[in-house]
Structures are given as structure tokens and as C-alpha cells.
Write an enzyme that holds these catalytic residues in place. Structure first.
Site, PDB file in Angstrom:
ATOM      1  N   GLY A  48      34.197  39.089  40.292  1.00 31.51           N
ATOM      2  CA  GLY A  48      35.541  39.325  40.806  1.00 31.51           C
ATOM      3  C   GLY A  48      36.357  38.062  40.983  1.00 31.51           C
ATOM      4  O   GLY A  48      37.511  37.968  40.537  1.00 31.51           O
ATOM      5  N   SER A  49      35.772  37.044  41.631  1.00 33.22           N
ATOM      6  CA  SER A  49      36.504  35.789  41.802  1.00 33.22           C
ATOM      7  C   SER A  49      36.623  35.042  40.477  1.00 33.22           C
ATOM      8  O   SER A  49      37.573  34.278  40.264  1.00 33.22           O
ATOM      9  CB  SER A  49      35.828  34.908  42.859  1.00 33.22           C
ATOM     10  OG  SER A  49      34.472  34.666  42.520  1.00 33.22           O
ATOM     11  N   ASP A  55      25.352  36.511  37.536  1.00 30.14           N
ATOM     12  CA  ASP A  55      26.118  37.657  38.014  1.00 30.14           C
ATOM     13  C   ASP A  55      25.983  38.800  37.017  1.00 30.14           C
ATOM     14  O   ASP A  55      26.231  38.639  35.827  1.00 30.14           O
ATOM     15  CB  ASP A  55      27.587  37.261  38.178  1.00 30.14           C
ATOM     16  CG  ASP A  55      28.366  38.234  39.054  1.00 30.14           C
ATOM     17  OD1 ASP A  55      27.997  39.418  39.110  1.00 30.14           O
ATOM     18  OD2 ASP A  55      29.348  37.796  39.671  1.00 30.14           O
ATOM     19  N   CYS A 109      33.912  36.244  47.153  1.00 30.03           N
ATOM     20  CA  CYS A 109      33.073  37.081  46.297  1.00 30.03           C
ATOM     21  C   CYS A 109      33.804  38.393  46.034  1.00 30.03           C
ATOM     22  O   CYS A 109      33.897  39.243  46.922  1.00 30.03           O
ATOM     23  CB  CYS A 109      31.724  37.343  46.959  1.00 30.03           C
ATOM     24  SG  CYS A 109      30.683  38.379  45.918  1.00 30.03           S
ATOM     25  N   GLY A 110      34.318  38.545  44.830  1.00 31.94           N
ATOM     26  CA  GLY A 110      35.079  39.740  44.493  1.00 31.94           C
ATOM     27  C   GLY A 110      34.247  41.002  44.450  1.00 31.94           C
ATOM     28  O   GLY A 110      34.674  42.062  44.919  1.00 31.94           O
ATOM     29  N   HIS A 111      33.033  40.910  43.893  1.00 32.42           N
ATOM     30  CA  HIS A 111      32.217  42.126  43.822  1.00 32.42           C
ATOM     31  C   HIS A 111      31.853  42.598  45.221  1.00 32.42           C
ATOM     32  O   HIS A 111      31.770  43.798  45.491  1.00 32.42           O
ATOM     33  CB  HIS A 111      30.965  41.897  42.954  1.00 32.42           C
ATOM     34  CG  HIS A 111      29.746  41.462  43.686  1.00 32.42           C
ATOM     35  ND1 HIS A 111      29.448  40.132  43.929  1.00 32.42           N
ATOM     36  CD2 HIS A 111      28.737  42.174  44.266  1.00 32.42           C
ATOM     37  CE1 HIS A 111      28.317  40.047  44.604  1.00 32.42           C
ATOM     38  NE2 HIS A 111      27.854  41.270  44.814  1.00 32.42           N
TER      39      HIS A 111
END
Length: 345
Positions: free
Chosen positions: A265-266, A260, A98-100
Site C-alpha cells: 500500500g505505501s 510483501d 503500512c497500507g495493507h
């Protein structure tokens, strides 16, 4: 008037800190969880899914959360170089990347003393995610944190120009790419939609149809672990994949129709890997990615070539800003029939 004491309750108190990154929430669990067992981060992910899933529902679902809530549980990592390990959770279960959340945790780790001696102008934080070790770099100056960038695990185009039969839409060509999780990518124009202007419900319906089609018609695999070999969601784009100084927009629908709010991010990681694979972007060309939901922006660029099994891959750098929303202590009452949480669909 002050209200210092907790209300009547039974069982443990779950303490959390809430943040958001580009509008996408992150609920960081501070205390109240039992010990998470397992020798590896993936074993811990399996353990919480099998033994502690009721707590995910307590914190993610209503009345304490909502349909699109997202959470992070800090755990011990088996990697010596990791500063922290993390398990991600959402309305359906547990994601692998999870990028965020990494961007938010980059600030949190510095602000809350998980990094003992932060450095200026940036502090590095090694975050062990279920997909692997992710290096985050938090701006730090005069005791204050700022933007966070991270370097992804190897990201790669899994398959391009895959034709799937989508009920109601016929044959649709999609790309599948990995950025810590596998996503299907398709232009919203193929559904007569605009990621910046169409109703969220219509975008969700199209994305779910794509995800369901890919899951049923495409065999997915991952060279590192079968735990990573699942389609996390579908990302509808504006179709502007060729490099440009102008932002390109997308909307990600993941897990159980969860939307989202950020550019994902991902998802940005996977989209850059896909663009690089197609020759549409070069190394160290920075691209801006806008959320069709909120207009928030991440930047991303491929910074080096690598491999992942037999796949040619890239390491992607993604940058964004996270902000604090508040803190809470959540309780349950034994006679509350809805204490375990519920969702309205």
C-alpha cells in the site's frame, strides 16, 4: 470435544486477531501488551523499540509467527480527530506506514466496534500512523464491511535517476520516493529478472543489493521528522510506469529481506507519487498494481496536489480488500528455551 482452557503457561497471554490483505499478513494485537508510554505516536514507537521489543519477537518470530509476519499494535493517539493510533511491526523492527495494514484495520475498526456509529455506504476511520494521520473509508452495507480505500499522507518523489554502485551489477539507476516510508524503485529487467516469473530468492537478492547500495551511498532526509528519514525497502517493478489500463506489477522487499505478498500500500502510494512527478499519470487516473508474488491487486490514484516541506507532493488514494484468518491466544512457558522466538534465515 472442547478445549476451553489455556495450556500451562507463565506471564501474560497475548491475544491476537489475524487478517491478510492481498496475501500479506496482519496480526492485530488485542490484549496482553503493557502500557505504551509516550506523548506522541513517534515517541510511542521509540518506546516499544527500546522497552518492549521482546514482545515483537514473541509474536512475529517463530514458533508463533514466521520470517515474513507483520503486526499492528493499537495505541492511544494524541490527535483529537484520530479514531485510533497504531504502531506497525515486522521482522526487523517498526515501520512508519503500512497500507495493507490500514486496509485491514479499516475493516477491523468497523467490525469490532471501534467506530460507534458506522454509516453506509462508507464509514470513515481516521488512523494515526507514525507517518501521520491516514483517512480510511470502509464500505459498509447491511452490517457487512467490504473494500477499504485510504488517503495517504503527502507523498513525493525524493530523488530520480540516482546512480548507485551495486556490487555484482555495476552502476544502477534508481528512483527514491516517499509514500509514508521511503522506497528505492528499479525495474527488475536491469537484473535480468521478471517480477511475475523469477524465483523469489533471486528477486530478494537483487532488492537487498539495491537497498544496501542506497543506504550506504545516498543521504536521506524527511522534512517532517528524522524518524521518517530511512530507506524502508526496495521495490522491483515490471518497468511499465506510463499510464495504462493494464495492471503494472511489482515486488517489495522491505525490513530484513521481508517479502510483501500484496502490491504494498505505501509502495503503491510512493510509486504513484513518482509517476505523477514524471508526468506519467494525471490526477484521478486510476491505475491497477499487481503483486508479482501472489497476483493480488490494489488500485491507486493521485487525488490532489499538496506539499511536504519543500517537496511538491500528492495525496494518493489506494483501495484493496482484506480478509480475516482467525484468532489466537499465545502463551509462553518459563522453561521453554525458545519462548522468545527465533528466525531461520
Amino acid at each position: 470435544m472442547e478445549f476451553p482452557k489455556l495450556p500451562p503457561h507463565s506471564g501474560s497471554v497475548l491475544s491476537v486477531l489475524d487478517m491478510h490483505t492481498g496475501g500479506e499478513p496482519l496480526r492485530i494485537i488485542l490484549s496482553g501488551y503493557p502500557e505504551v508510554k509516550g506523548d506522541t505516536i513517534l515517541a510511542k514507537r521509540r518506546y516499544v523499540r527500546e522497552h518492549l521489543d521482546h514482545l515483537r519477537k514473541v509474536l512475529m518470530f517463530e514458533p508463533r509467527g514466521h520470517y515474513d509476519m507483520y503486526g499492528a499494535l493499537l495505541v492511544r493517539s494524541e490527535l483529537a480527530e484520530a479514531d485510533l493510533g497504531v504502531l506497525f511491526m515486522h521482522n526487523e523492527g517498526y515501520s512508519t506506514m503500512c497500507g495493507h495494514a490500514v486496509i485491514a484495520l479499516g475493516r477491523f475498526a468497523v467490525d469490532y466496534g471501534l467506530i460507534k456509529a458506522p454509516t453506509s455506504p462508507e464509514t470513515q476511520i481516521n488512523i494515526h500512523c507514525p507517518c501521520g494521520l491516514v483517512k480510511a473509508f470502509t464500505q459498509y452495507s447491511n452490517g457487512k464491511t467490504g473494500a477499504v480505500r485510504f488517503h495517504s499522507v503527502p507523498a513525493f518523489a525524493f530523488a530520480t535517476d540516482v546512480c548507485v554502485s551495486v556490487p555484482g551489477y555495476g552502476s544502477i539507476t534508481v528512483d527514491i520516493s516517499y509514500g509514508g516510508a521511503l522506497y528505492a524503485f528499479v525495474s527488475s529487467e536491469k537484473f535480468g529478472l521478471d517480477v511475475n516469473k523469477s524465483k523469489t530468492r533471486d528477486l530478494v537478492d537483487a532488492a537487498i543489493a539495491v537497498s544496501d547500495a542506497v543506504k550506504s551511498q545516498v543521504k536521506l532526509h524527511h522534512p517532517v521528522s528524522e524518524d521518517l528519514a530511512f530507506l524502508y525497502g526496495a521495490i522491483l517493478t515490471d518497468g511499465k510506469d506510463a499510464f495504462s489500463e493494464e495492471p503494472t506489477a511489482n515486488v517489495c522487499v522491505f525490513a530484513d529481506a521481508q517479502v510483501d505478498r500484496s502490491p504494498t500500500g505505501s509502495g503503491v502510494t510512493a510509486r504513484i507519487a513518482l509517476q505523477y512527478h514524471k508526468g506519467l499519470i494525471g490526477l484521478n487516473q486510476t491505475r491497477s498494481f499487481k503483486s508479482g508474488a501472489t497476483g493480488s491487486v490494489f488500485t491507486g490514484k493521485a487525488i490532489e496536489e499538496t506539499t511536504c516541506g519543500d517537496f511538491r507532493a500528492v495525496v494518493v488514494e489506494v483501495t484493496g480488500h482484506a480478509h480475516y484468518s482467525g484468532v489466537a491466544s499465545f502463551t509462553q512457558e518459563s522453561d521453554d528455551p525458545l519462548r522468545g522466538g527465533f528466525l531461520l534465515r
